[in-house]
Design an enzyme around this catalytic site. Structure first.
Site, PDB file in Angstrom:
ATOM      1  N   ALA A   1       0.800  -1.221   0.000  1.00  0.00           N
ATOM      2  CA  ALA A   1       0.000   0.000   0.000  1.00  0.00           C
ATOM      3  C   ALA A   1       0.835   1.273   0.000  1.00  0.00           C
ATOM      4  CB  ALA A   1      -0.918  -0.005   1.217  1.00  0.00           C
TER       5      ALA A   1
ATOM      6  N   ASN B   1       0.896  -4.391   7.608  1.00  0.00           N
ATOM      7  CA  ASN B   1       1.936  -5.025   6.801  1.00  0.00           C
ATOM      8  C   ASN B   1       2.874  -3.988   6.201  1.00  0.00           C
ATOM      9  OD1 ASN B   1       1.715  -7.961   6.786  1.00  0.00           O
ATOM     10  ND2 ASN B   1      -0.314  -7.633   5.931  1.00  0.00           N
TER      11      ASN B   1
ATOM     12  N   HIS C   1      -1.091   6.500   4.549  1.00  0.00           N
ATOM     13  CA  HIS C   1       0.210   6.175   5.116  1.00  0.00           C
ATOM     14  C   HIS C   1       1.138   7.359   4.891  1.00  0.00           C
ATOM     15  CE1 HIS C   1      -1.068   2.019   5.587  1.00  0.00           C
ATOM     16  NE2 HIS C   1      -1.453   2.030   4.326  1.00  0.00           N
TER      17      HIS C   1
END
Length: 260
Positions: free
Chosen positions: A123, A181, A211
């Protein structure tokens, strides 16, 4: 002549099914030879419409039929797949980066047997820059993950954004094995799980997973922000995760590889 590889996909959830379908549609130098899932009958039904219907095999058997095995399993099943693949000297493409931090002895196993572990970017973008900064000398790496509350199981109701965790990547992985992750991947590419700092936030105002990666090194400093839609079939994961694995597989057969 281009080398041809046999590929198996372990796990046919939101991510694994996307990868299996892309392989069935065709990738240079790769062919889908098997899949595995907890419910074999359901898995067989899901791949019944493929151009070449792969057999559904137990997880432990995939290393016997494939050179490359794509892992899209719950973290609790990671080792049962990874160990036989690496013992056979195969290539493991791992979605569960956090499980690799937990089972860190598997890295040494791969080195002994000639196996390989590939971690797609998942991601987050910018890992090529992080690796370059690591060569220059890293000073600090911080990852702040912000997700809608629905991404977290059994989350108490709360008003406004609230921090669920702040600490090391290793601690974050232990507390949120299905959600961070990306923190594991960042730590493995950079300062390691104990020196990478992580914050995890639940924010009801968000409709996307965010993120924020900040890297400080002797070569400079950069900050990267990734905003990803949650996967409609699994909101704990970003929709781009499956496409990241597909992109990593395509690079294996590509004549020109960018950003590795």
């Amino acid at each position: 002549m281009q080398q041809h590889h046999r590929v198996a996909v372990a796990g046919l959830g939101a991510v694994g099914m996307k990868v299996a379908a892309a392989l069935d549609a065709g990738m240079a130098g790769l062919s889908l030879v098997a899949v595995s899932a907890a419910d074999a009958a359901r898995a067989q039904a899901r791949v019944a419409g493929f151009a070449r219907v792969p057999p559904v095999l137990p997880v432990a058997d995939l290393a016997q039929v494939a050179d490359i095995v794509v892992e899209c399993l719950p973290p609790s099943l990671f080792r049962s797949l990874a160990e036989p693949v690496l013992l056979a000297g195969g290539t493991l493409v791992a979605a569960s980066a956090g499980a690799l931090v937990v089972h860190d002895d598997l890295t040494a196993l791969a080195a002994r047997t000639g196996g390989r572990i590939l971690l797609p970017s998942g991601a987050l973008a910018g890992l090529d820059g992080l690796r370059a900064a690591a060569e220059a000398g890293l000073e600090a790496v911080t990852l702040v993950t912000r997700k809608p509350p629905a991404s977290f199981a059994d989350l108490p109701a709360g008003e406004g954004p609230h921090c669920l965790f702040a600490g090391s990547a290793r601690e974050a992985i232990a507390r949120f094995p299905l959600n961070v992750n990306v923190a594991a991947t960042v730590s493995l590419a950079g300062l390691g799980a104990d020196r990478t700092r992580v914050e995890v936030w639940a924010d009801p105002a968000l409709t996307r997973n965010e993120h924020h990666l900040t890297v400080e090194s002797r070569a400079g400093r950069f900050t990267l922000v990734a905003q990803n839609w949650p996967d409609p079939d699994n909101p704990k994961s970003s929709a781009i995760t499956g496409f990241s694995i597909i992109a990593a597989l395509r690079r294996l057969g590509a004549a020109v590889v960018i950003g590795t």
